[in-house]
Design a protein around this motif. Structure first.
Motif, short mmCIF file in Angstrom:
data_model
loop_
_atom_site.label_atom_id
_atom_site.label_comp_id
_atom_site.label_asym_id
_atom_site.label_seq_id
_atom_site.Cartn_x
_atom_site.Cartn_y
_atom_site.Cartn_z
N UNK A 297 31.05 0.18 -14.78
CA UNK A 297 31.42 -0.01 -13.38
C UNK A 297 31.15 1.22 -12.53
N UNK A 298 31.42 2.39 -13.07
CA UNK A 298 31.14 3.64 -12.35
C UNK A 298 29.65 3.76 -12.06
N UNK A 299 28.83 3.51 -13.07
CA UNK A 299 27.38 3.61 -12.89
C UNK A 299 26.89 2.61 -11.86
N UNK A 300 27.37 1.36 -11.92
CA UNK A 300 26.87 0.32 -11.03
C UNK A 300 27.24 0.59 -9.58
N UNK A 301 28.44 1.13 -9.33
CA UNK A 301 28.79 1.40 -7.93
C UNK A 301 27.94 2.54 -7.36
N UNK A 302 27.54 3.50 -8.20
CA UNK A 302 26.66 4.56 -7.71
C UNK A 302 25.23 4.06 -7.55
N UNK A 303 24.80 3.13 -8.41
CA UNK A 303 23.47 2.55 -8.25
C UNK A 303 23.39 1.79 -6.92
N UNK A 304 24.47 1.12 -6.56
CA UNK A 304 24.51 0.42 -5.28
C UNK A 304 24.35 1.40 -4.12
N UNK A 305 25.06 2.52 -4.19
CA UNK A 305 24.98 3.52 -3.12
C UNK A 305 23.57 4.10 -3.03
N UNK A 306 22.99 4.42 -4.19
CA UNK A 306 21.63 4.95 -4.22
C UNK A 306 20.65 3.95 -3.60
N UNK A 307 20.76 2.67 -3.98
CA UNK A 307 19.82 1.67 -3.51
C UNK A 307 19.97 1.44 -2.01
N UNK A 308 21.19 1.38 -1.52
CA UNK A 308 21.39 1.22 -0.07
C UNK A 308 20.82 2.41 0.70
N UNK A 309 20.96 3.61 0.14
CA UNK A 309 20.39 4.80 0.78
C UNK A 309 18.88 4.70 0.82
#
Length: 351
Positions: free
Chosen positions: A195-207
């Motif tokens: 879950x920690x990894x996926x929420x950061x992947x979401x932030x990276x992708x949106x950026x």
């Protein structure tokens, strides 16, 4: 007169030498935006964002749906469910069958990639914001173990029309950018790391796409890690992790390779002089680590770093995870079973 001519020649030669030096320096300066050296941190470069083998394909208006992918309902141990937001009108309006060509790479060994062919399914009833929603699943064939629990993978995806043979004649185009995903497991820590990894992947992708990010942190490397881990760790306050509660001892960077032989490291913390970041995987092939980094050149980046022995590494343990975070999970969930759904995700608007 002759002395003036000699002086002019000398001045002209000096100018040419200066310009030549500058010309040689320009490419290096451009590369320095993605390849840097931090004090005590070793060299670092931004991870590749395109697959050279498909770089010539047309870039589609198709995007990865991390809002659904980061939910517990999509957390699997032995397969990967990919959500697509299709805004390419010919694809969105067509009833023609599509197949995803997926180049799958385990970040713990980037030397080897595997290509999987996955049928794409459209959910015509879930269309929103002038887009169609679609999914495909990457699974292990009989006897395969390409997708394993507690791993981090990178996918490059091309879309093809369904065909007897796949190649340049069948390809429609490529989904821009890589897709990063973490698989889950059965323990609290294994679920939390995913879950920690996926929420950061979401932030990276949106950026990457220029979409709105979460508003729970400022663009700061330390604040980014506190936000990333704060919703799942003990001692957190208002969604921000308490590192003093989590990491009573720090390991050195030289221990990372040994750590990965015992447990995953995605979600772990690293501090170097002037910077902090999150570990994703240790790459045996490159002898480097894949990292998630906030405030990397005033942005969020996934990077590759050579390991520094002077690093201070905070390694998450089972007791660091808040048990109530997963109280609603189906405790009997096994490989291939989904974990509990918590909320229906909202999609960021596309341009």
């Amino acid at each position: 007169m002759q002395s003036r001519v000699c002086l002019s020649v000398l001045l002209l030669s000096s100018c040419l030498l200066v310009f030549a030096d500058d010309a040689r320096a320009w490419p290096f300066r451009a590369r320095s935006n993605t390849n840097r050296t931090y004090g005590g941190g070793g060299s670092v470069g931004v991870a590749p964002k395109t697959d050279p083998e498909s770089a010539g394909y047309r870039s589609l208006r198709v995007y990865f749906g991390y809002e659904q992918a980061k939910t517990l309902d999509a957390a699997f141990a032995d397969r990967i469910r990919v959500f697509l937001r299709v805004r390419e009108e010919p694809l969105a309006d067509s009833r023609e069958a599509l197949v995803a060509e997926v180049k799958l790479t385990d970040l713990s060994n980037s030397a080897t990639s595997h290509v999987k062919w996955c049928p794409v399914s459209f959910d015509r009833n879930a269309a929103q914001q002038s887009e169609q929603l679609a999914t495909f699943e990457v699974t292990n064939a009989k006897g395969e173990s390409l997708i394993q629990p507690q791993k981090v993978y990178r996918l490059f995806v091309n879309l093809h029309r369904k065909s007897a043979e796949y190649g340049k004649d069948s390809v429609v185009g490529r989904v821009p950018g890589p897709y990063y995903v973490a698989t889950s497991g059965g323990t609290l820590l294994q679920k939390a790391r995913q879950q920690i990894a996926m929420r950061t992947f979401r932030e990276w992708y949106c950026t990457e796409r220029g979409w709105p990010r979460d508003g729970g942190y400022r663009m700061d490397c330390h604040a980014y890690y506190l936000w990333a881990t704060g919703s799942h760790t003990v001692g957190s306050n208002r969604g921000q992790a308490n590192l003093g509660r989590l990491f009573r001892i720090f390991r050195s960077g030289s221990e990372i390779r040994h750590l990965t032989q015992e447990a995953p490291i995605h979600g772990d913390y690293v501090r170097i002089p002037g910077h902090t970041f999150m570990l994703l995987a240790y790459d045996e092939h490159l002898g480097k680590v894949w990292t998630m980094e906030g405030n990397f050149g005033s942005s969020i980046e996934i990077a590759l770093r050579s390991v520094g022995s002077g690093w201070q590494v905070g390694h998450l343990e089972e007791e660091d995870i808040r048990p109530e975070v997963f109280e609603d999970d189906d405790s009997a969930a096994g490989p291939g079973d989904s974990l509990a759904v918590r909320e229906r995700p909202e999609q960021p608007a596309l341009p």
